[in-house]
Design a protein around this motif. Structure first.
Motif, PDB file in Angstrom:
ATOM      1  N   THR A  54       0.826  -1.210   0.000  1.00  0.00           N
ATOM      2  CA  THR A  54       0.000   0.000   0.000  1.00  0.00           C
ATOM      3  C   THR A  54       0.861   1.262   0.000  1.00  0.00           C
ATOM      4  O   THR A  54       0.338   2.364   0.144  1.00  0.00           O
ATOM      5  CB  THR A  54      -0.943   0.024   1.219  1.00  0.00           C
ATOM      6  OG1 THR A  54      -0.155  -0.111   2.404  1.00  0.00           O
ATOM      7  CG2 THR A  54      -1.981  -1.098   1.148  1.00  0.00           C
ATOM      8  N   ASN A  99       1.975   5.053  -6.422  1.00  0.00           N
ATOM      9  CA  ASN A  99       0.650   4.621  -5.995  1.00  0.00           C
ATOM     10  C   ASN A  99       0.074   5.727  -5.124  1.00  0.00           C
ATOM     11  O   ASN A  99      -0.053   5.572  -3.915  1.00  0.00           O
ATOM     12  CB  ASN A  99       0.779   3.288  -5.233  1.00  0.00           C
ATOM     13  CG  ASN A  99      -0.549   2.761  -4.736  1.00  0.00           C
ATOM     14  OD1 ASN A  99      -1.604   3.074  -5.269  1.00  0.00           O
ATOM     15  ND2 ASN A  99      -0.472   1.947  -3.689  1.00  0.00           N
ATOM     16  N   SER A 128      -2.707   7.004  -4.376  1.00  0.00           N
ATOM     17  CA  SER A 128      -3.905   6.784  -3.565  1.00  0.00           C
ATOM     18  C   SER A 128      -3.703   5.754  -2.466  1.00  0.00           C
ATOM     19  O   SER A 128      -4.602   5.519  -1.665  1.00  0.00           O
ATOM     20  CB  SER A 128      -5.067   6.343  -4.455  1.00  0.00           C
ATOM     21  OG  SER A 128      -5.302   7.293  -5.463  1.00  0.00           O
ATOM     22  N   LYS A 143      -3.539   2.541  -2.845  1.00  0.00           N
ATOM     23  CA  LYS A 143      -4.371   1.361  -3.105  1.00  0.00           C
ATOM     24  C   LYS A 143      -3.570   0.091  -2.865  1.00  0.00           C
ATOM     25  O   LYS A 143      -2.338   0.110  -2.830  1.00  0.00           O
ATOM     26  CB  LYS A 143      -4.874   1.371  -4.553  1.00  0.00           C
ATOM     27  CG  LYS A 143      -5.850   2.488  -4.816  1.00  0.00           C
ATOM     28  CD  LYS A 143      -6.402   2.404  -6.216  1.00  0.00           C
ATOM     29  CE  LYS A 143      -7.426   3.523  -6.398  1.00  0.00           C
ATOM     30  NZ  LYS A 143      -8.099   3.440  -7.660  1.00  0.00           N
ATOM     31  N   GLN A 144      -4.278  -1.018  -2.737  1.00  0.00           N
ATOM     32  CA  GLN A 144      -3.603  -2.297  -2.577  1.00  0.00           C
ATOM     33  C   GLN A 144      -3.038  -2.743  -3.922  1.00  0.00           C
ATOM     34  O   GLN A 144      -3.767  -2.868  -4.898  1.00  0.00           O
ATOM     35  CB  GLN A 144      -4.558  -3.356  -2.047  1.00  0.00           C
ATOM     36  CG  GLN A 144      -4.895  -3.175  -0.594  1.00  0.00           C
ATOM     37  CD  GLN A 144      -5.570  -4.402  -0.024  1.00  0.00           C
ATOM     38  OE1 GLN A 144      -6.201  -5.176  -0.720  1.00  0.00           O
ATOM     39  NE2 GLN A 144      -5.431  -4.569   1.280  1.00  0.00           N
ATOM     40  N   LEU A 174      -2.541  -3.681 -10.226  1.00  0.00           N
ATOM     41  CA  LEU A 174      -3.576  -2.858  -9.628  1.00  0.00           C
ATOM     42  C   LEU A 174      -4.795  -3.762  -9.679  1.00  0.00           C
ATOM     43  O   LEU A 174      -5.349  -4.021 -10.752  1.00  0.00           O
ATOM     44  CB  LEU A 174      -3.791  -1.572 -10.430  1.00  0.00           C
ATOM     45  CG  LEU A 174      -4.870  -0.627  -9.931  1.00  0.00           C
ATOM     46  CD1 LEU A 174      -4.598  -0.187  -8.495  1.00  0.00           C
ATOM     47  CD2 LEU A 174      -4.970   0.580 -10.836  1.00  0.00           C
ATOM     48  N   ARG A 199      -7.482   5.357 -11.313  1.00  0.00           N
ATOM     49  CA  ARG A 199      -7.848   6.193 -10.156  1.00  0.00           C
ATOM     50  C   ARG A 199      -8.823   5.516  -9.244  1.00  0.00           C
ATOM     51  O   ARG A 199      -9.585   4.719  -9.566  1.00  0.00           O
ATOM     52  CB  ARG A 199      -8.417   7.515 -10.638  1.00  0.00           C
ATOM     53  CG  ARG A 199      -7.330   8.309 -11.261  1.00  0.00           C
ATOM     54  CD  ARG A 199      -7.816   9.656 -11.620  1.00  0.00           C
ATOM     55  NE  ARG A 199      -6.707  10.260 -12.329  1.00  0.00           N
ATOM     56  CZ  ARG A 199      -6.409  11.516 -12.296  1.00  0.00           C
ATOM     57  NH1 ARG A 199      -7.135  12.332 -11.619  1.00  0.00           N
ATOM     58  NH2 ARG A 199      -5.403  11.992 -12.944  1.00  0.00           N
TER      59      ARG A 199
END
Length: 173
Positions: free
Chosen positions: A19, A36, A38, A40-41, A66, A173
């Motif tokens: 992350t 990355n 944001s 995100k995982q 992603l 996104r």
């Protein structure tokens, strides 16, 4: 075994979830860095020699994902000399793509990335850089025409990547 970097954790053998806002895959001093923003995982699969159990197959080093959007097959090479040939980066990406397309864990879209360490050829003259650039463009175009998938080739440390670089849209996104 500890995770490969902070903000990553092993979720199964050969697979990490990260992350971190910036994460990387690395092999023998050659590194591909991804942004990355944001948090995100991101799934990081250690593919060659770990996830891929086929011993006789030459496979790419990593698959970075992603989740549920795109997988990026990543091959890291020490120099531009190893871009093509029997065990070259291009052939390893093609072999990995063929196997990964059949894997139930793949995302709907697949792209590829080759990072090479340095320009190393018999001609270390000023004209060598354009020659390497021409080879890079030819391989990217051939991959797109043959597989209908994006391949990017860059020198080590040249760029940090976003998943949008491979999606060619704002889908990440």
């Amino acid at each position: 075994m500890p995770p490969s970097q902070p903000d990553c954790e092993w979720i199964e053998e050969c697979v990490e979830i990260c992350t971190a806002r910036t994460f990387f895959v690395e092999d023998r001093g050659v590194r591909a860095t991804f942004r990355n923003p944001s948090g995100k995982q991101i799934r990081k699969i250690h593919y060659d020699g770990c996830y891929c159990k086929v011993r006789e197959a030459r496979q790419s080093d990593f698959i970075v994902s992603l989740l549920v959007k795109i997988d990026v097959i990543v091959e890291l090479k020490g120099s531009d000399r190893n871009l093509t040939g029997e065990s070259g980066a291009y052939e390893q990406v093609e072999s990995t793509l063929a196997m990964w397309e059949e894997d139930e864990n793949r995302s709907p879209r697949i792209a590829a990335l080759i990072i090479y360490g340095k320009i190393e050829s018999k001609k270390k003259l000023p004209g060598r850089i354009p020659s390497a650039f021409a080879q890079k463009l030819a391989l990217e175009a051939r991959f797109l025409m043959t597989h209908r998938r994006l391949l990017l080739i860059h020198e080590n440390g040249e760029k940090q990547f976003n998943f949008n670089d491979f999606l060619r849209s704002r889908d990440a996104r």
